[in-house]
Design an enzyme around this catalytic site. Structure first.
Site, short mmCIF file in Angstrom:
data_model
loop_
_atom_site.label_atom_id
_atom_site.label_comp_id
_atom_site.label_asym_id
_atom_site.label_seq_id
_atom_site.Cartn_x
_atom_site.Cartn_y
_atom_site.Cartn_z
N HIS A 93 0.81 -1.21 0.00
CA HIS A 93 0.00 0.00 0.00
C HIS A 93 0.85 1.27 0.00
O HIS A 93 0.47 2.27 -0.61
CB HIS A 93 -0.94 -0.02 1.20
CG HIS A 93 -2.07 -0.98 1.04
ND1 HIS A 93 -2.70 -1.60 2.10
CD2 HIS A 93 -2.68 -1.46 -0.07
CE1 HIS A 93 -3.65 -2.39 1.65
NE2 HIS A 93 -3.65 -2.32 0.34
N ARG A 150 -12.02 24.13 1.64
CA ARG A 150 -12.76 23.33 2.63
C ARG A 150 -12.23 23.65 4.03
O ARG A 150 -11.28 23.04 4.49
CB ARG A 150 -12.60 21.84 2.34
CG ARG A 150 -12.99 21.41 0.92
CD ARG A 150 -12.79 19.91 0.80
NE ARG A 150 -13.09 19.39 -0.52
CZ ARG A 150 -12.20 19.19 -1.49
NH1 ARG A 150 -10.92 19.51 -1.27
NH2 ARG A 150 -12.55 18.69 -2.64
N GLU A 164 -26.12 21.80 -4.02
CA GLU A 164 -25.95 20.36 -3.82
C GLU A 164 -27.22 19.71 -3.31
O GLU A 164 -27.34 18.49 -3.29
CB GLU A 164 -24.80 20.10 -2.83
CG GLU A 164 -24.85 20.94 -1.58
CD GLU A 164 -23.56 20.92 -0.79
OE1 GLU A 164 -22.75 20.00 -0.96
OE2 GLU A 164 -23.35 21.86 0.01
N ASN A 168 -20.98 15.94 -6.03
CA ASN A 168 -20.92 14.76 -5.16
C ASN A 168 -22.23 14.58 -4.39
O ASN A 168 -22.88 13.53 -4.46
CB ASN A 168 -19.75 14.88 -4.18
CG ASN A 168 -18.42 15.07 -4.88
OD1 ASN A 168 -18.34 15.06 -6.10
ND2 ASN A 168 -17.37 15.25 -4.12
N ASP A 169 -22.62 15.60 -3.63
CA ASP A 169 -23.86 15.52 -2.86
C ASP A 169 -25.08 15.66 -3.75
O ASP A 169 -26.12 15.06 -3.49
CB ASP A 169 -23.89 16.58 -1.77
CG ASP A 169 -23.26 16.09 -0.47
OD1 ASP A 169 -23.33 14.87 -0.22
OD2 ASP A 169 -22.70 16.89 0.29
N CYS A 229 -17.73 22.69 -8.53
CA CYS A 229 -16.59 22.32 -7.69
C CYS A 229 -16.62 20.85 -7.28
O CYS A 229 -15.79 20.41 -6.49
CB CYS A 229 -16.53 23.20 -6.45
SG CYS A 229 -17.98 23.06 -5.39
#
Length: 827
Positions: free
Chosen positions: A449, A556, A691, A714-715, A762
């Site tokens: 990993h 963010r 969103e 995304n949302d 975004c």
């Protein structure tokens, strides 16, 4: 759902037990109380009529469970049953379980929709955990646990042929555990004739070593056995969640020593690139862990769980960082780590050993980790052998917490090539990318990993060097070639000089690439598109600028609030926001106010547990409730606006009232700053994230209150399709390319332009180069994305002629489905 009735001589006690149980049942379970007597002089007692009334109020077709305290409570409950009709009485059960613990356990079990038998079993067994902790030396009634551990007499037999190339490695093993634990059912699984193990235990499943094409034999039993069977078949059809195109085939590499190497130390080429610099040896040896006898075994177990909880929290922070900076798939590496620490079979074995042999937790845990490491190293799959490093890393993290020793991190003060025995994925992600030039490890392989993350981060790496690594002296100048696996020490100055020149050529090419990236995104027919970055702090802002970002479209700020004991002060926030602006060299920076809740919990904010946190108190909703915290953040942002081109953006807006309230608070903050003589920009722009689907329908109203909108795909995808983006069972349909999502995006852009308000994107879709042409066809002119995607998206735009791009997306008969859309786009 089963209803509960609490019968107590004390009304206050009954209400208190109900309060606790309602929390455990997440307010989903109907709980009624029948406590005390309606007599001011003699309030203590039980009333059959009250109990009858409570049973009727709690009644459901699934039944009612009655729990009582002492003495006459039982007699009163029995009398109350006589007042009920037969069809109701037959579904009421009086349970002898302890009132407090039994009610809490019953509520937790009833919440999941369990039947009466399971709810009663949980209530009756509610004292088991307490007995284990307080009476370790006595014989403990293990009736329920023994029943759970018995092999099923019968069940559903299912054979699954391992479909993915790398077999049942860490990531699919973690997903398998998550699937099994989702259902009210159990499963045993075996492979290659091995003894069946619990399919809900990562420590057991992880050691099956099932390869591609081998058979996994499942025995599934329990209430939801049929549903679990279907989920496992779907998991198989989904290739165990692996994208084989992204997985490197494991190959056995032979270390060949020949005159061509001319004295080079050779290892496994894990991540390409040339590095020349000073070596830095990093030793991370733990102190010797001695076997010690202890009297207070309960305290040892408490310390173990406390340490594990801290490590899980730390891994969660790292996982979010990887999701943000790389990909969600890379972040899933840590699902295995967290599940290992939550493995009940593993923990039970450790706890039993501590308790029965009265040995210190550190020694028992260390021994168990070594045992698990040995099992992995003994496997015949090189890929699975490499998982031993993950076991050791996560195990050692717990030991560091347990022993209370200082956390030894790789702190770099100058550019160097790290030399170490082994490097875990968490340690790789903590490296300072501005100073780490390369990595050399004694152990590991190309699919470890840490190697995977090194490639993603662009760090040259050579692993599996073996004992030859001891020839490298700390602080000497060395050179490595991550493409060939060759390491050259200071004894070979001519070779190092040649590689330094090759490195310089690499750097010139990179500078040319960065210079190209910094050029504007202009199409062949002269149309300019703005490309900005999504960042989480100053460091990312600096990298984004170097990659060609023309500003920050999404800062963010929640990551400034995470992994700490309390909220950052106004001054701390001001300095962080200011540094981001400085690193963007005057380009505009959009600062999103605190987006907390849902999948981003912050413990010290004490956000209450919710049935559905994604639809609850999160984003702007929380900020409007905690106005003190919100005002502090707005003050810091406003102060920065006096010096830099700053914008403020509210997340998770669902109704216009939230915007009006947030803007009113912003005006109050600006008024206060004005009275204090503190400068701020009166022209600072304000916007919101689009969103929540409801916002699409009041864009004209938003345009009157705001300066810009930003689409968070995304949302938006999650809420439009009502599909949890982190749920593997529904992942098949969760895609921003879904026609419904694209139709919504087109509608947002169209309505925004009509209302005369700026709109950008975004979400992750903005950084997907495959979507660039489509989004421009839908009318998008401003893209905000993670830093690594910027050069490629800009390159796509420069190769484009917008007059040829006549994309007019419509949900017609040919593209009603996601697959149909992909075909129409030629994918």
């Amino acid at each position: 759902m089963i209803g509960l009735v609490i019968v107590s001589h004390s009304k206050m006690l009954a209400e208190g037990v109900k309060e606790l149980a309602m929390q455990m049942g997440q307010n989903k379970v109907r709980i009624e109380v029948a406590g005390g007597l309606d007599d001011e002089n003699n309030p203590i007692g039980t009333d059959p009529m009250k109990i009858e009334e409570a049973i009727r109020a709690a009644y459901s077709e699934d039944g009612v469970l009655v729990l009582m305290d002492i003495g006459s409570a039982i007699m009163s409950a029995e009398i109350a049953l006589e007042f009920l009709e037969d069809d109701i009485r037959n579904k009421v059960v009086l349970c002898e379980a302890p009132l407090v613990e039994g009610t809490i356990a019953a509520a937790a079990q009833a919440m999941s929709g369990s039947d009466m038998k399971d709810v009663i079993a949980e209530a009756r067994n509610s004292l088991h955990a307490k007995n284990v902790l307080l009476q370790p030396e006595k014989e403990i009634d293990e009736t329920v646990s023994d029943e759970q551990n018995e092999l099923p007499v019968d069940g559903i037999n299912l054979q699954i042929i391992v479909p993915n190339k790398q077999g049942l490695h860490a990531r699919p093993a973690a997903k398998l555990i998550e699937i099994v634990n989702r259902f009210n059912a159990r499963a045993l699984v075996s492979a290659k004739g091995k003894k069946p193990v619990s399919a809900s235990s990562i420590s057991q499943v992880g050691t099956l070593g099932a390869k591609n094409g081998e058979v996994l034999d499942f025995v599934i039993f329990g209430k939801d056995a049929d549903e679990l069977e279907k989920a496992l078949i779907y998991f198989r059809d989904a290739n165990f969640g692996d994208d084989d195109k992204e997985i490197i085939e494991t190959t056995t590499k032979k270390i060949v020593k020949s005159e061509a190497l001319d004295g080079a130390i050779h290892g496994i080429a894990a991540s390409e690139g040339i590095a020349v610099g000073k070596s830095l040896w990093f030793k991370k040896e733990l102190p010797t862990i001695n076997k010690e006898n202890v009297e207070d075994t309960n305290h040892e177990i408490f310390l173990l769980h406390q340490s594990i909880d801290r490590v899980i929290q730390e891994l969660g922070v790292i996982q979010k960082k990887i999701t943000r900076e790389l990909t969600k798939e890379k972040a899933e590496i840590f699902d295995y780590h967290k599940l290992l620490l939550q493995d009940q079979d593993l923990l039970k074995e450790v706890e039993d050993t501590i308790r029965n042999e009265k040995i210190n937790a550190a020694y028992v845990w260390s021994s168990q980790i070594k045992k698990l490491e040995t099992e992995y190293l003994a496997m015949d799959s090189a890929y699975l052998q490499e998982r031993a490093a993950d076991v050791v890393e996560v195990g050692n993290k717990v030991l560091v917490e347990l022993l209370g020793v200082p956390k030894k991190k790789i702190v770099l003060t100058h550019a160097c090539i790290i030399v170490t025995d082994e490097l875990g994925p968490a340690e790789t992600m903590e490296l300072d990318l501005n100073l780490v030039q390369g990595i050399i490890t004694r152990t590991g392989g190309e699919t470890s990993h840490s190697a995977i993350l090194s490639r993603s981060l662009g760090i040259p790496a050579i692993v599996g060097v073996g004992e030859q690594i001891d020839k490298i002296m700390d602080g000497e100048e060395i050179a490595i070639d991550g493409s060939t696996g060759d390491i050259w020490t200071a004894n070979h100055p001519d070779v190092i000089a040649d590689l330094r020149k090759a490195k310089e050529v690499e750097q010139v090419k990179r500078q040319e690439s960065l210079a190209k990236a910094k050029a504007p995104a202009v199409t062949r027919d002269g149309k300019t598109f703005q490309i900005v970055a999504n960042v989480s702090g100053p460091k990312e802002a600096k990298i984004s600028f170097e990659n060609g970002a023309e500003g920050v479209g999404l800062y963010r700020t929640e990551f400034l609030f995470m992994n700490r004991e309390d909220a950052p002060s106004e001054e701390e926030q001001y300095q962080a926001y200011k540094t981001v602006c400085e690193n963007m060299k005057g380009y505009p920076v959009t600062i999103r106010t605190l987006d907390v809740g849902g999948d981003k919990p912050i413990p010290y904010l004490d956000i209450p547990a919710e049935n559905n946190p994604f639809l609850g108190l999160r984003g702007i909703r929380y900020c409007l409730q905690d106005t003190k915290l919100f005002k502090t953040q707005l003050r810091a942002i406003c102060r920065v606006s006096a010096e830099y081109d700053v914008r403020v953006m509210y997340p998770m807006v669902g109704v216009i009232e939230e915007v009006l309230s947030a803007n009113e608070l912003l005006r109050k903050v600006q008024t206060d700053l004005n009275k204090e003589g503190i400068a701020f920009s009166k022209k600072m722009k304000v916007g919101v994230m689009i969103e929540v689907p409801s916002t699409i329908f009041f864009i004209p109203q938003l345009a009157k209150e705001l300066d810009f909108l930003s689409i968070g795909t995304n949302d938006l995808t999650q809420y439009l399709l009502a599909l949890d983006r982190d749920n593997n069972s529904v992942a098949k349909y969760h895609s921003p390319f879904h026609p419904v999502v694209l139709e919504a995006i087109r509608e947002i852009i169209s309505r925004s332009k009509k209302a005369g308000i700026e709109v950008s994107m975004c979400g992750e879709l903005a950084g997907n180069a495959k979507a660039t042409n489509l989004l421009i066809g839908l009318g998008l002119e401003k893209f905000s994305m993670n830093s690594p995607a910027i050069p490629k998206v800009k390159e796509m735009i420069r190769a484009m002629n917008t007059s040829d791009n006549q994309t007019d997306f419509q949900i017609d008969s040919s593209i009603r489905t996601l697959e149909g859309l992909k075909k129409s786009l030629g994918e």
